[in-house]
Write a protein that holds these residues in place. Structure first.
Motif, PDB file in Angstrom:
ATOM      1  N   ALA A  81      89.608  -9.549 117.979  1.00  0.00           N
ATOM      2  CA  ALA A  81      88.683  -9.067 118.930  1.00  0.00           C
ATOM      3  C   ALA A  81      89.309  -8.547 120.176  1.00  0.00           C
ATOM      4  O   ALA A  81      90.360  -8.874 120.764  1.00  0.00           O
ATOM      5  N   ARG A  82      88.997  -6.943 120.502  1.00  0.00           N
ATOM      6  CA  ARG A  82      89.272  -6.466 121.470  1.00  0.00           C
ATOM      7  C   ARG A  82      88.562  -6.814 122.836  1.00  0.00           C
ATOM      8  O   ARG A  82      87.290  -7.349 122.864  1.00  0.00           O
ATOM      9  N   ASP A  83      89.148  -7.127 124.026  1.00  0.00           N
ATOM     10  CA  ASP A  83      88.559  -7.731 125.277  1.00  0.00           C
ATOM     11  C   ASP A  83      88.508  -6.579 126.125  1.00  0.00           C
ATOM     12  O   ASP A  83      88.802  -5.465 125.943  1.00  0.00           O
ATOM     13  N   ALA A  84      87.930  -6.882 127.460  1.00  0.00           N
ATOM     14  CA  ALA A  84      87.857  -6.051 128.607  1.00  0.00           C
ATOM     15  C   ALA A  84      89.126  -5.444 128.983  1.00  0.00           C
ATOM     16  O   ALA A  84      88.735  -4.063 129.638  1.00  0.00           O
ATOM     17  N   HIS A  85      90.255  -5.775 128.809  1.00  0.00           N
ATOM     18  CA  HIS A  85      91.272  -5.345 129.237  1.00  0.00           C
ATOM     19  C   HIS A  85      91.992  -4.435 128.416  1.00  0.00           C
ATOM     20  O   HIS A  85      93.289  -4.063 128.396  1.00  0.00           O
ATOM     21  N   GLY A  86      91.366  -4.197 127.129  1.00  0.00           N
ATOM     22  CA  GLY A  86      92.016  -3.434 126.116  1.00  0.00           C
ATOM     23  C   GLY A  86      92.982  -4.348 125.195  1.00  0.00           C
ATOM     24  O   GLY A  86      93.486  -3.598 124.448  1.00  0.00           O
ATOM     25  N   ALA A  87      93.388  -5.479 125.450  1.00  0.00           N
ATOM     26  CA  ALA A  87      93.914  -6.057 124.623  1.00  0.00           C
ATOM     27  C   ALA A  87      93.216  -6.712 123.192  1.00  0.00           C
ATOM     28  O   ALA A  87      91.898  -6.800 123.248  1.00  0.00           O
ATOM     29  N   THR A  88      93.987  -7.228 122.102  1.00  0.00           N
ATOM     30  CA  THR A  88      93.394  -7.872 121.092  1.00  0.00           C
ATOM     31  C   THR A  88      93.542  -9.273 121.037  1.00  0.00           C
ATOM     32  O   THR A  88      94.563  -9.882 121.161  1.00  0.00           O
ATOM     33  N   ARG A  89      92.572  -9.905 120.923  1.00  0.00           N
ATOM     34  CA  ARG A  89      92.761 -11.545 120.647  1.00  0.00           C
ATOM     35  C   ARG A  89      92.802 -11.784 119.079  1.00  0.00           C
ATOM     36  O   ARG A  89      91.864 -11.510 118.594  1.00  0.00           O
ATOM     37  N   LEU A  90      93.738 -12.779 118.871  1.00  0.00           N
ATOM     38  CA  LEU A  90      93.812 -13.005 117.560  1.00  0.00           C
ATOM     39  C   LEU A  90      93.613 -14.474 117.251  1.00  0.00           C
ATOM     40  O   LEU A  90      94.278 -15.244 118.207  1.00  0.00           O
ATOM     41  N   GLN A  91      92.514 -14.906 116.563  1.00  0.00           N
ATOM     42  CA  GLN A  91      92.349 -16.347 116.375  1.00  0.00           C
ATOM     43  C   GLN A  91      92.698 -16.332 114.743  1.00  0.00           C
ATOM     44  O   GLN A  91      92.034 -15.909 114.048  1.00  0.00           O
ATOM     45  N   LEU A  92      93.686 -17.396 114.447  1.00  0.00           N
ATOM     46  CA  LEU A  92      93.971 -17.634 112.980  1.00  0.00           C
ATOM     47  C   LEU A  92      93.809 -18.904 112.579  1.00  0.00           C
ATOM     48  O   LEU A  92      94.490 -19.771 113.219  1.00  0.00           O
ATOM     49  N   GLY A  93      92.808 -19.335 111.910  1.00  0.00           N
ATOM     50  CA  GLY A  93      92.485 -20.880 111.268  1.00  0.00           C
ATOM     51  C   GLY A  93      92.945 -21.122 109.818  1.00  0.00           C
ATOM     52  O   GLY A  93      92.406 -20.587 109.207  1.00  0.00           O
ATOM     53  N   VAL A  94      93.977 -21.609 109.655  1.00  0.00           N
ATOM     54  CA  VAL A  94      94.507 -22.246 108.329  1.00  0.00           C
ATOM     55  C   VAL A  94      94.418 -23.526 108.073  1.00  0.00           C
ATOM     56  O   VAL A  94      94.628 -24.464 108.431  1.00  0.00           O
ATOM     57  N   ARG A  95      93.658 -23.785 107.078  1.00  0.00           N
ATOM     58  CA  ARG A  95      93.371 -25.152 106.464  1.00  0.00           C
ATOM     59  C   ARG A  95      94.147 -25.748 105.407  1.00  0.00           C
ATOM     60  O   ARG A  95      94.621 -24.817 104.477  1.00  0.00           O
TER      61      ARG A  95
END
Length: 285
Positions: free
Chosen positions: A195-209
Motif C-alpha cells: 500500500a502506498r502512503d501519504a509520503h509516497g512510500a510503499t508499506r509491505l505487510q507479509l503474513g506467512v502461516r
C-alpha cells in the motif's frame, strides 16, 4: 524458520521484477557465472548433505547442552581444542564425488572454492554457572561482489514498489514453480499487503502461516517437531535506530509470522514519518 520466511519474502519481491535482480547479480566482471556460483553454493550448503560419523556423534551432545552448557563443557570427546575457561570445535562443509558432506575438524580450512563452508563453535565459561556460546560461519560463494549483491537488493525492493497485491500473488507460483511447490508444503501466504502512503512510500505487510500438517506424509517426525516446538512460540522482534525510529517488525503467534516494512526508491525507510531517510549502518534489534 528465519530462512523459510526469507525465502517466502524473496519470492514475493522478486516476482514483480525477477529479470532485473538477476541481471544485477550478474553485472560484475565475472558476469552470469558469478550469479550461478552463488546460487550453486547456497544450494549445496542448505541442500541434502552427508554427515561424517564424528559430526553425527557430536550433534546430539551439542543439542542437549544448548540451554545447559555445563552438560558438555567437560566432555573432552566433544572439543578438539580447549583452554582453562573455553572449548572450541570447527566444522567443514565440502563437495564430494557423490554430493556434499559436513564433518568435524580441529581447525577447519578457510573456505575458498564456491560451496565450501567453515563453522567455528566456541563455548566459554564466564563465571560459575554462566556460559557463552559463540558461532562464526563462513560460506564461499564465488566471485560475486558486495556491489552486485547491494544492487540486487535494490532491484528487489524496487520490485515491491511497482507490484500490486494481485500481481504479486499471481506471479509467485509462475516465477518459482518448484520453490512454490516445496515451500507450499510447510508455508502458506496468509497476508500480502502492498500500500502506498501519504509520503509516497510503499508499506509491505507479509503474513506467512506455518502448516506442519503438510509435511506429515513425507516427513512425519519433522512435522511433529515443528508442531511441538514452533507452534507455541509467541514473539515480537523490531529493528530500530539510535534516534528511536523503527525500521521493521516481525511478529509470530499461533503459527502466523508477520513481517512489516516500508520501502521508497528501492531502499528501506522508517516505518513511520519521513520517507527520505535511509537506513543507518547500525540497528538495534
Amino acid at each position: 524458520m528465519t530462512r523459510l520466511l526469507c525465502a517466502a519474502l524473496a519470492a514475493v519481491l522478486v516476482c514483480a521484477a525477477c529479470r532485473e535482480p538477476a541481471r544485477k547479480l550478474g553485472s560484475g566482471p565475472a558476469g552470469a557465472d558469478a550469479a550461478r556460483a552463488l546460487v550453486d553454493a547456497l544450494a549445496l550448503r542448505f541442500g541434502e548433505s552427508a554427515r561424517e560419523p564424528a559430526f553425527d556423534a557430536l550433534r546430539p551432545k551439542l543439542a542437549s547442552a544448548a540451554l545447559v552448557p555445563s552438560r558438555v563443557f567437560d566432555d573432552a570427546s566433544a572439543w578438539p581444542r580447549q583452554g582453562d575457561s573455553w572449548r572450541a570445535v570447527d566444522f567443514a562443509g565440502y563437495r564430494t564425488d557423490v554430493g556434499y558432506a559436513v564433518g568435524v575438524r580441529p581447525v577447519a580450512p578457510e573456505p575458498s572454492a564456491a560451496g565450501q563452508y567453515r563453522g567455528q563453535l566456541r563455548l566459554e565459561r564466564m563465571s560459575s554457572g554462566r556460559y557463552e556460546w559463540t558461532m562464526r560461519e563462513e560460506l564461499a560463494v564465488g566471485s560475486v561482489r558486495p556491489a552486485e549483491l547491494a544492487a540486487t537488493l535494490d532491484a528487489l525492493l524496487h520490485g515491491a514498489e511497482v507490484a500490486s497485491e494481485a500481481q504479486a500473488r499471481a506471479s509467485i507460483a509462475e516465477a518459482f514453480p518448484r520453490a512454490a511447490a516445496k515451500l507450499g508444503l510447510l508455508l502458506s501466504l496468509d497476508t500480502l499487503v502492498l500500500a502506498r502512503d501519504a509520503h509516497g512510500a510503499t508499506r509491505l505487510q507479509l503474513g506467512v502461516r506455518l502448516t506442519p500438517d503438510g509435511l506429515r506424509p513425507s516427513a512425519p517426525r519433522y512435522a511433529a517437531f515443528l508442531q511441538k516446538y514452533l507452534t507455541p512460540i509467541r514473539t515480537r522482534m523490531s529493528g530500530g535506530d539510535a534516534a528511536g525510529a523503527g525500521w521493521w517488525t516481525l511478529e509470530g503467534e499461533r503459527n502466523l509470522w508477520t513481517l512489516r516494512l516500508r520501502v521508497q526508491g528501492g531502499s528501506l525507510v522508517p516505518l513511520e514519518g519521513d520517507a527520505l531517510r535511509r537506513i543507518p549502518e547500525t540497528l538495534r534489534v
